[in-house]
Design a protein around this motif. Sequence first.
Motif, PDB file in Angstrom:
ATOM      1  N   GLN A   1      -0.847   0.573  -5.785  1.00  0.00           N
ATOM      2  CA  GLN A   1      -1.621   0.790  -4.564  1.00  0.00           C
ATOM      3  C   GLN A   1      -2.561   1.993  -4.711  1.00  0.00           C
ATOM      4  O   GLN A   1      -3.673   1.986  -4.181  1.00  0.00           O
ATOM      5  CB  GLN A   1      -0.675   1.010  -3.388  1.00  0.00           C
ATOM      6  N   LYS A   2      -2.118   3.014  -5.430  1.00  0.00           N
ATOM      7  CA  LYS A   2      -2.997   4.167  -5.653  1.00  0.00           C
ATOM      8  C   LYS A   2      -4.214   3.762  -6.489  1.00  0.00           C
ATOM      9  O   LYS A   2      -5.344   4.182  -6.209  1.00  0.00           O
ATOM     10  CB  LYS A   2      -2.227   5.285  -6.361  1.00  0.00           C
ATOM     11  N   ILE A   3      -3.969   2.957  -7.507  1.00  0.00           N
ATOM     12  CA  ILE A   3      -5.078   2.496  -8.350  1.00  0.00           C
ATOM     13  C   ILE A   3      -6.039   1.639  -7.540  1.00  0.00           C
ATOM     14  O   ILE A   3      -7.267   1.784  -7.649  1.00  0.00           O
ATOM     15  CB  ILE A   3      -4.528   1.729  -9.566  1.00  0.00           C
ATOM     16  N   VAL A   4      -5.506   0.739  -6.707  1.00  0.00           N
ATOM     17  CA  VAL A   4      -6.357  -0.085  -5.849  1.00  0.00           C
ATOM     18  C   VAL A   4      -7.183   0.799  -4.919  1.00  0.00           C
ATOM     19  O   VAL A   4      -8.371   0.543  -4.682  1.00  0.00           O
ATOM     20  CB  VAL A   4      -5.497  -1.074  -5.040  1.00  0.00           C
ATOM     21  N   SER A   5      -6.582   1.866  -4.389  1.00  0.00           N
ATOM     22  CA  SER A   5      -7.297   2.772  -3.487  1.00  0.00           C
ATOM     23  C   SER A   5      -8.485   3.420  -4.188  1.00  0.00           C
ATOM     24  O   SER A   5      -9.581   3.520  -3.634  1.00  0.00           O
ATOM     25  CB  SER A   5      -6.341   3.856  -2.970  1.00  0.00           C
ATOM     26  N   ILE A   6      -8.264   3.872  -5.419  1.00  0.00           N
ATOM     27  CA  ILE A   6      -9.348   4.508  -6.177  1.00  0.00           C
ATOM     28  C   ILE A   6     -10.460   3.502  -6.473  1.00  0.00           C
ATOM     29  O   ILE A   6     -11.653   3.812  -6.375  1.00  0.00           O
ATOM     30  CB  ILE A   6      -8.811   5.118  -7.478  1.00  0.00           C
ATOM     31  N   LEU A   7     -10.076   2.272  -6.822  1.00  0.00           N
ATOM     32  CA  LEU A   7     -11.076   1.231  -7.084  1.00  0.00           C
ATOM     33  C   LEU A   7     -11.908   0.947  -5.841  1.00  0.00           C
ATOM     34  O   LEU A   7     -13.130   0.732  -5.929  1.00  0.00           O
ATOM     35  CB  LEU A   7     -10.392  -0.042  -7.569  1.00  0.00           C
ATOM     36  N   LEU A   8     -11.262   0.946  -4.677  1.00  0.00           N
ATOM     37  CA  LEU A   8     -11.999   0.724  -3.425  1.00  0.00           C
ATOM     38  C   LEU A   8     -13.003   1.849  -3.185  1.00  0.00           C
ATOM     39  O   LEU A   8     -14.138   1.612  -2.760  1.00  0.00           O
ATOM     40  CB  LEU A   8     -11.025   0.627  -2.254  1.00  0.00           C
ATOM     41  N   PHE A   9     -12.585   3.079  -3.445  1.00  0.00           N
ATOM     42  CA  PHE A   9     -13.504   4.196  -3.267  1.00  0.00           C
ATOM     43  C   PHE A   9     -14.702   4.072  -4.204  1.00  0.00           C
ATOM     44  O   PHE A   9     -15.837   4.355  -3.832  1.00  0.00           O
ATOM     45  CB  PHE A   9     -12.773   5.514  -3.505  1.00  0.00           C
ATOM     46  N   GLU A  10     -14.458   3.629  -5.438  1.00  0.00           N
ATOM     47  CA  GLU A  10     -15.555   3.454  -6.383  1.00  0.00           C
ATOM     48  C   GLU A  10     -16.518   2.367  -5.923  1.00  0.00           C
ATOM     49  O   GLU A  10     -17.736   2.482  -6.125  1.00  0.00           O
ATOM     50  CB  GLU A  10     -14.991   3.135  -7.770  1.00  0.00           C
ATOM     51  N   ASP A  11     -15.978   1.304  -5.295  1.00  0.00           N
ATOM     52  CA  ASP A  11     -16.863   0.275  -4.747  1.00  0.00           C
ATOM     53  C   ASP A  11     -17.759   0.856  -3.661  1.00  0.00           C
ATOM     54  O   ASP A  11     -18.941   0.506  -3.552  1.00  0.00           O
ATOM     55  CB  ASP A  11     -16.034  -0.877  -4.168  1.00  0.00           C
TER      56      ASP A  11
ATOM     57  N   PRO B   1       3.881   1.160  -5.527  1.00  0.00           N
ATOM     58  CA  PRO B   1       3.165   2.371  -5.092  1.00  0.00           C
ATOM     59  C   PRO B   1       2.088   2.834  -6.062  1.00  0.00           C
ATOM     60  O   PRO B   1       0.985   3.162  -5.644  1.00  0.00           O
ATOM     61  CB  PRO B   1       4.297   3.400  -4.971  1.00  0.00           C
ATOM     62  N   HIS B   2       2.396   2.854  -7.378  1.00  0.00           N
ATOM     63  CA  HIS B   2       1.377   3.315  -8.319  1.00  0.00           C
ATOM     64  C   HIS B   2       0.223   2.324  -8.386  1.00  0.00           C
ATOM     65  O   HIS B   2      -0.928   2.712  -8.587  1.00  0.00           O
ATOM     66  CB  HIS B   2       1.984   3.539  -9.710  1.00  0.00           C
TER      67      HIS B   2
ATOM     68  N   ARG C   1       8.898   2.340 -17.638  1.00  0.00           N
ATOM     69  CA  ARG C   1       9.782   3.010 -16.695  1.00  0.00           C
ATOM     70  C   ARG C   1      11.234   2.824 -17.092  1.00  0.00           C
ATOM     71  O   ARG C   1      11.655   1.742 -17.440  1.00  0.00           O
ATOM     72  CB  ARG C   1       9.558   2.469 -15.279  1.00  0.00           C
ATOM     73  N   ARG C   2      11.983   3.881 -17.013  1.00  0.00           N
ATOM     74  CA  ARG C   2      13.396   3.821 -17.337  1.00  0.00           C
ATOM     75  C   ARG C   2      14.191   4.270 -16.123  1.00  0.00           C
ATOM     76  O   ARG C   2      13.933   5.313 -15.554  1.00  0.00           O
ATOM     77  CB  ARG C   2      13.723   4.753 -18.508  1.00  0.00           C
ATOM     78  N   GLY C   3      15.184   3.473 -15.777  1.00  0.00           N
ATOM     79  CA  GLY C   3      16.003   3.835 -14.628  1.00  0.00           C
ATOM     80  C   GLY C   3      15.202   3.796 -13.359  1.00  0.00           C
ATOM     81  O   GLY C   3      14.363   2.957 -13.149  1.00  0.00           O
ATOM     82  N   THR C   4      15.424   4.764 -12.483  1.00  0.00           N
ATOM     83  CA  THR C   4      14.732   4.828 -11.210  1.00  0.00           C
ATOM     84  C   THR C   4      13.588   5.827 -11.326  1.00  0.00           C
ATOM     85  O   THR C   4      13.799   7.028 -11.404  1.00  0.00           O
ATOM     86  CB  THR C   4      15.692   5.263 -10.083  1.00  0.00           C
ATOM     87  N   ALA C   5      12.391   5.299 -11.314  1.00  0.00           N
ATOM     88  CA  ALA C   5      11.226   6.162 -11.429  1.00  0.00           C
ATOM     89  C   ALA C   5      10.852   6.705 -10.075  1.00  0.00           C
ATOM     90  O   ALA C   5      10.681   5.969  -9.124  1.00  0.00           O
ATOM     91  CB  ALA C   5      10.054   5.383 -12.019  1.00  0.00           C
ATOM     92  N   THR C   6      10.742   8.020  -9.963  1.00  0.00           N
ATOM     93  CA  THR C   6      10.390   8.630  -8.696  1.00  0.00           C
ATOM     94  C   THR C   6       8.892   8.573  -8.507  1.00  0.00           C
ATOM     95  O   THR C   6       8.136   9.066  -9.335  1.00  0.00           O
ATOM     96  CB  THR C   6      10.871  10.086  -8.647  1.00  0.00           C
TER      97      THR C   6
ATOM     98  N   ARG D   1       0.842  15.326  -7.612  1.00  0.00           N
ATOM     99  CA  ARG D   1       2.295  15.197  -7.686  1.00  0.00           C
ATOM    100  C   ARG D   1       2.795  13.848  -8.174  1.00  0.00           C
ATOM    101  O   ARG D   1       3.874  13.404  -7.794  1.00  0.00           O
ATOM    102  CB  ARG D   1       2.929  15.527  -6.329  1.00  0.00           C
ATOM    103  N   SER D   2       2.028  13.188  -8.980  1.00  0.00           N
ATOM    104  CA  SER D   2       2.516  11.960  -9.610  1.00  0.00           C
ATOM    105  C   SER D   2       3.350  12.332 -10.834  1.00  0.00           C
ATOM    106  O   SER D   2       3.100  13.343 -11.488  1.00  0.00           O
ATOM    107  CB  SER D   2       1.355  11.059 -10.034  1.00  0.00           C
ATOM    108  N   ALA D   3       4.345  11.503 -11.132  1.00  0.00           N
ATOM    109  CA  ALA D   3       5.186  11.740 -12.304  1.00  0.00           C
ATOM    110  C   ALA D   3       4.360  11.568 -13.580  1.00  0.00           C
ATOM    111  O   ALA D   3       3.316  10.918 -13.588  1.00  0.00           O
ATOM    112  CB  ALA D   3       6.369  10.774 -12.299  1.00  0.00           C
TER     113      ALA D   3
END
Length: 615
Positions: free
Chosen positions: A152-162, A149-150, A391-396, A326-328
């Motif tokens: 995919q967010k970075i890929v989304s931002i990169l696409l917007f910059e393109d 998921p994190h 990341r430790r344990g289950t990262a939300t 709302r990202s951790a």
Amino acid sequence: MSDAAHETTHQLIQVVALLGAAVVAVPLFRKLRLGSVLGYLAAGLAIGPFGLGLFSDPQSILHVAELGVVLFLFLIGLEMRPSHLWSLRRQIFGLGALQIVLAIAALTLVLRAFGFTGAVAFVGASGFVMTSTAVVMQLLSERGDIALPHGQKIVSILLFEDLLIVPLLALIAFMAPAQATAVDAASRWASVGIGIGSLVALIVAGIYLLNPMFRILAAAKAREVMTAAALLVVLGAALLMQLGGLSMAMGAFIAGVLLSESSFRHQIEADIEPFRGILLGLFFLGVGMALDLAVVASNWPLIVAGVLALMATKAACIYVVARLTRSAHREALERAVLMAQGGEFAFVLFAAAAGSGLVDATVNANFTAIVVLSMAVTPLFVLASGPLTARRGTATLDGVDAVADQSGSVLIIGFGRFGQVMSQSLLARDVDVTIIDTDIEMIQSAGEFGFKVYYGDGTRLDVLHASGAHRARAIAVCVDDRDAADRIVELAADAFPQARLLVRAYDREHALKLVNAGVDVQVRETFESAVLFGAAALRALDVPADEADAIAAQVRRLDAERFELELASNDTRAGIPLLLNNTAAPAPRPAPLTRPRREGRRLNDAAQAGDGPPA
């Protein structure tokens, strides 16, 4: 030696130097845990015009090497089905726009504080805000985070910059001095129209031409032609976008998206991958060569201060936007460190600004050096921030838990329609299950109905371990991708022999492959429902219920006999004995690599399987 022979020898020396530098530097830097990107950059610096001087024009290398970024974006597009891309629309246009606007404003203020005029500061900020797609994607790829998921967010931002490169170039043209902008409005509108027309032409060609073309080429059974066609699609899309004044990388990405649901997707990906790796490495070598040490030496206080100030400011903006959405904390910090550098599109913006007279040659050289240095130090910052972002344990992640340290007695991989129905029987019996999937929207929807589904890619061995596969009594593979199912079977059969392996099969051919791979149970996904549907159709035609049921039973029996015959034929060739009934006791465990992992119950549910044609 003639001039032509001398030129050929010189070019061959350059090719050998490029390959040799990469072969020496990249393994060394990876051994030092500094990453391949920094290795390529250091190698480029060593053999470039400001190192050993084997190359005098690094820009020519960069122009060719940009194809590596193009091919990389094409491969990312192949993984982005239109439905998935549509699900990311808020991240692409919402998250991306918020981050860009805040970062440009802050970076402009920083450059104003360095003494640049407003227009020059805006140019520098616009260039630095464009994150390096090549650096970030390579780092994400090395860590296996692109599909998370994190990632995919970075890929989304990169696409917007393109997408942003076009309006930024237009804005710089409008800001240029009057003598440099003697272009009438009609001409500008014509450029916009050409860009839109190129985009529409690419989409139309992708929808109506690509799949028929690959079907024809596949029928010809010429592997090299398929490879040539794959390269033609990528480079043709990139060329069309460039002619329309748009980003080559964006054109390649769109072509990949249009082919993402094609039956030839995996073949195309396999054909493109080797070229992508070589050219992307060449791109990083070119960036290393482009670092002008003379400029850095003469202006080092400004350049070093600029790199630190701009990276810190951009990272702070990225972190703030991530937290506002709302990202951790750890995810926001990781994104800030990864995306704090300038990118390759900055070179395009700076060149356009210099050509229009908006910035002079010295400022252009300083800005370019700042961007190159920021790209070079990013792997070091990522490495240094590792303990803070691990990341430790289950990262939300936006309400979705990444799987870690689970211990369910049954591991269900894939929670689509098939997995949801299958799981109900287990849950009704209070069986302890662990469910993983990669569809974020489905995971969130399932949570609303009381299902606890973890994010996890079942094709990765580390994820299977984290899901508790090593303690599970059974592993149920319910994914709707046969290639992914085969990969999971390969991993699970080797690593988790204690667990019974139940797999959703796509068709008869796939079911035969799964049985020979040693699965305990395989069920073809549409056969039983189709048999029941046929029996219901008979009853709707007033055929007695007992007769309809008997015919359905006969269909199952005939299918099982055909399946056994096909399996016997395959097993005879492979030297594997055939078990003719579903209740046979398990045979002794076979020797590794020569026979399937399990022989017992090999035909389990064969009678309840199959949507393939009769044998």
